[in-house]
Design an enzyme around this catalytic site. Structure first.
Site, PDB file in Angstrom:
ATOM      1  N   CYS A  69      -2.489  -0.111   7.335  1.00 60.26           N
ATOM      2  CA  CYS A  69      -1.687   1.104   7.242  1.00 60.26           C
ATOM      3  C   CYS A  69      -1.815   1.957   8.495  1.00 60.26           C
ATOM      4  O   CYS A  69      -0.831   2.548   8.947  1.00 60.26           O
ATOM      5  CB  CYS A  69      -2.082   1.885   5.992  1.00 60.26           C
ATOM      6  SG  CYS A  69      -1.671   1.008   4.462  1.00 60.26           S
ATOM      7  N   CYS A 108      -6.211   2.209   5.548  1.00 57.25           N
ATOM      8  CA  CYS A 108      -6.850   0.950   5.902  1.00 57.25           C
ATOM      9  C   CYS A 108      -6.333   0.516   7.276  1.00 57.25           C
ATOM     10  O   CYS A 108      -5.375   1.100   7.797  1.00 57.25           O
ATOM     11  CB  CYS A 108      -6.543  -0.108   4.849  1.00 57.25           C
ATOM     12  SG  CYS A 108      -4.837  -0.730   4.917  1.00 57.25           S
ATOM     13  N   GLU A 134       0.859   3.906   1.927  1.00 58.90           N
ATOM     14  CA  GLU A 134       1.343   4.310   3.253  1.00 58.90           C
ATOM     15  C   GLU A 134       2.479   3.404   3.730  1.00 58.90           C
ATOM     16  O   GLU A 134       3.452   3.885   4.308  1.00 58.90           O
ATOM     17  CB  GLU A 134       0.193   4.274   4.274  1.00 58.90           C
ATOM     18  CG  GLU A 134      -0.949   5.221   3.938  1.00 58.90           C
ATOM     19  CD  GLU A 134      -2.044   4.605   3.074  1.00 58.90           C
ATOM     20  OE1 GLU A 134      -3.162   5.139   3.106  1.00 58.90           O
ATOM     21  OE2 GLU A 134      -1.791   3.602   2.369  1.00 58.90           O
ATOM     22  N   HIS A 144       0.840  -1.196   0.000  1.00 58.12           N
ATOM     23  CA  HIS A 144       0.000   0.000   0.000  1.00 58.12           C
ATOM     24  C   HIS A 144       0.876   1.248   0.000  1.00 58.12           C
ATOM     25  O   HIS A 144       2.048   1.206   0.388  1.00 58.12           O
ATOM     26  CB  HIS A 144      -0.898   0.007   1.232  1.00 58.12           C
ATOM     27  CG  HIS A 144      -1.982  -1.015   1.200  1.00 58.12           C
ATOM     28  ND1 HIS A 144      -3.114  -0.914   1.965  1.00 58.12           N
ATOM     29  CD2 HIS A 144      -2.109  -2.169   0.480  1.00 58.12           C
ATOM     30  CE1 HIS A 144      -3.897  -1.950   1.734  1.00 58.12           C
ATOM     31  NE2 HIS A 144      -3.306  -2.736   0.842  1.00 58.12           N
TER      32      HIS A 144
END
Length: 157
Positions: free
Chosen positions: A87, A84, A56, A54
């Site tokens: 993260c 999410c 992040e 992801h």
């Protein structure tokens, strides 16, 4: 333009590039300390065949590497969308001071991302989750924990 808006705009720019590149979903992230960008990340789930790639997470990994620290005290994470659960957890573990995001998780859910469902799943008792979770105590399983806790040279994080 407010500095928060500038850094957030950069995260959104990275999200647009990520979404149009085929590398992953439309998500971008920027980590800032003392008014300067330390690291950037964008979603690379598809490109890396890695569900943890992801935006992040990429930004956090890069920032930690560049700052030679597993803590990002004094840093702000700017994300194109609400992080999410994975993260968000990583931001807590990295000790990020502040998170600023542009899109809410409901907006990501509306285009097929399951962040909102994952937040709900984490509120459930372990026995009620979709993934079967079993606790099986094993003799000696706690020995590594005990040994680490007793080690005066351990690095607590």
């Amino acid at each position: 333009m407010h500095p928060d808006d500038q850094f957030l705009a950069r995260a959104v720019e990275l999200a647009a590039k990520a979404g149009s590149s085929g590398q992953g979903g439309p998500f971008g992230a920027v980590i800032v300390r003392d008014g300067a960008i330390v690291a950037e990340g964008w979603n690379r789930v598809v490109a890396m065949n890695d569900p943890t790639a992801h935006a992040e997470i990429g930004a956090i990994r890069t920032a930690c590497s560049l700052l030679a620290s597993f803590h990002l005290d004094g840093c702000t994470l700017y994300a194109s969308s609400e992080p999410c659960p994975m993260c968000l957890s990583a931001a807590y573990w990295a000790r990020i001071e502040r998170i600023v995001f542009a899109n809410r998780r409901a907006e990501a859910a509306a285009i097929g991302f399951c962040d909102d469902a994952l937040y709900h799943e984490l509120q459930c008792d372990a026995a009620a989750r979709r993934i079967v979770m079993e606790h099986r105590p094993l003799p000696g399983a706690a020995d590594p924990l005990t040994a680490w806790a007793a080690d005066p040279a351990r690095i607590v994080y």
